[in-house]
Design a protein around this motif. Structure first.
Motif, PDB file in Angstrom:
ATOM      1  N   GLU A 120      -7.746  -0.084   2.621  1.00  0.00           N
ATOM      2  CA  GLU A 120      -6.601   0.799   2.305  1.00  0.00           C
ATOM      3  C   GLU A 120      -6.877   1.538   0.909  1.00  0.00           C
ATOM      4  OE1 GLU A 120      -6.118  -2.398   3.386  1.00  0.00           O
ATOM      5  OE2 GLU A 120      -5.026  -2.277   5.119  1.00  0.00           O
TER       6      GLU A 120
ATOM      7  N   THR B 107      -3.764   2.170  10.287  1.00  0.00           N
ATOM      8  CA  THR B 107      -2.473   1.961   9.309  1.00  0.00           C
ATOM      9  C   THR B 107      -1.151   1.759  10.160  1.00  0.00           C
ATOM     10  OG1 THR B 107      -2.351   4.006   8.743  1.00  0.00           O
ATOM     11  CG2 THR B 107      -3.586   2.882   7.640  1.00  0.00           C
TER      12      THR B 107
ATOM     13  N   PHE C 112       3.089   3.286   5.229  1.00  0.00           N
ATOM     14  CA  PHE C 112       1.965   3.594   4.507  1.00  0.00           C
ATOM     15  C   PHE C 112       1.314   4.700   5.382  1.00  0.00           C
ATOM     16  CE2 PHE C 112      -2.838   2.526   4.019  1.00  0.00           C
ATOM     17  CZ  PHE C 112      -2.938   3.297   2.975  1.00  0.00           C
TER      18      PHE C 112
ATOM     19  N   GLY D 250     -12.304   2.611   7.657  1.00  0.00           N
ATOM     20  CA  GLY D 250     -11.460   2.199   8.509  1.00  0.00           C
ATOM     21  C   GLY D 250     -11.939   1.744  10.078  1.00  0.00           C
TER      22      GLY D 250
ATOM     23  N   ASP E  41       0.856  -1.101   0.226  1.00  0.00           N
ATOM     24  CA  ASP E  41      -0.070   0.217   0.085  1.00  0.00           C
ATOM     25  C   ASP E  41       1.060   1.229  -0.125  1.00  0.00           C
ATOM     26  OD1 ASP E  41      -2.800  -1.147   0.122  1.00  0.00           O
ATOM     27  OD2 ASP E  41      -2.064  -1.801   2.215  1.00  0.00           O
TER      28      ASP E  41
ATOM     29  N   THR F 141      -9.003  -2.770   7.457  1.00  0.00           N
ATOM     30  CA  THR F 141      -8.969  -1.404   6.738  1.00  0.00           C
ATOM     31  C   THR F 141      -9.025  -1.516   5.372  1.00  0.00           C
ATOM     32  OG1 THR F 141      -7.721  -0.420   8.659  1.00  0.00           O
ATOM     33  CG2 THR F 141      -7.773   0.849   6.734  1.00  0.00           C
TER      34      THR F 141
END
Length: 307
Positions: A178, A216, A220, A170, A135, A176
């Motif tokens: 992304e 996260t 990322f 999220g 990501d 999540t």
């Protein structure tokens, strides 16, 4: 620091005998402050001449100081290109590469990509593709290539909706999404992202920054945090980066140099003001206490007078 092979040779020949001798005398006499004063007054159009001359001293005289000067001698896009080539392909410092990419405006990134290809014969996107992953790679590639508006205009309805979309992608769900974060963070303008952060805090009781930290991780997360913080205030962001570089035992000289040199013609005066406001100490005093010698003299010259 940045190895000399990353400073591409300019087309202008390097036999400037008179200038070389003059700089040699200055160095031999240790008149470093005079040298710095002279360098800071060199017109942009003549910087390539001085680069060539300084390169002749690089192996024997003041290597760290001269590396700093050689980086500064380029225009802002050239500096960024050299830093990115170093951090992506040599030092593998993806945190630093992320900071540079995610703190620049769309127009700065567009010009940077052109300069990067001109200097190194390869596209920035290709070096990102080869050296980043997951990501993190997706957000960097999207951020450097996606056009974004740079004006102050905000679509409040869209910002409120984006805040809700990010929450659902999220904190509201297990895991999540992304892809949604990459899409919104790479497509929205800085002003729009600042508005999204405002609505997110109002709706969910904490900032988008906190949500990113919760949802996260790694590079990322660093990319998303850099984007959202620079959307609100690049000066505040870089004041924090500089504080981190000088806090605790030892000083991260590479980070300190990178920020001061690359922001010297952009917003360094605003960074100084934010640093003083947040830490109750001038940036000049902080740099003076954490550095020494010619390196200190050069950085303080770029910083200018105390506020």
């Amino acid at each position: 620091m940045y190895p000399l092979f990353l400073f591409p040779q300019e087309t202008t020949p390097c036999n400037f005998t008179v200038l070389s001798r003059a700089l040699g005398v200055i160095l031999v006499l240790s008149s470093i402050y005079l040298l710095i004063e002279m360098l800071l007054s060199v017109p942009t159009s003549n910087k390539n001449i001085v680069q060539c001359t300084l390169r002749t001293f690089s192996n024997d005289y003041l290597p760290s100081f001269l590396n700093a000067v050689l980086l500064w001698m380029h225009d802002p896009a050239g500096r960024d290109a050299i830093i990115l080539k170093q951090t992506l392909t040599v030092a593998k410092n993806l945190e630093a590469a992320t900071e540079v990419i995610c703190s620049r405006t769309p127009s700065q990134l567009q010009y940077l990509r052109q300069i990067y290809h001109t200097k190194f014969g390869i596209y920035l996107d290709h070096d990102i593709e080869r050296n980043a992953s997951g990501d993190h790679k997706k957000i960097l590639l999207a951020y450097v290539s996606t056009p974004r508006h740079e004006g102050p205009e905000v679509n409040r309805e869209m910002a409120e909706n984006d805040a809700m979309v990010l929450y659902k992608a999220g904190e509201k769900k297990l895991g999540t999404d992304e892809k949604t974060f990459v899409q919104i963070f790479s497509q929205r303008s800085a002003a729009q992202l600042a508005a999204i952060n405002h609505f997110y805090h109002g709706k969910y009781g904490h900032s988008l920054k906190k949500a990113i930290k919760n949802e996260t991780s790694g590079n990322f997360a660093h990319a998303l945090l850099t984007i959202v913080q620079c959307a609100e205030s690049p000066a505040k962001y870089f004041a924090k980066v500089l504080r981190k570089a000088m806090k605790g035992l030892g000083t991260d000289d590479t980070k300190l140099l990178r920020v001061i040199v690359t922001r010297s013609e952009i917003d360094l005066h605003y960074i100084k003001a934010e640093y003083l406001k947040k830490y109750k100490k001038t940036l000049n005093d902080a740099v003076h206490s954490e550095t020494s010698g010619h390196y200190r003299a050069f950085l303080l010259s770029l910083l200018g007078p105390k506020q």
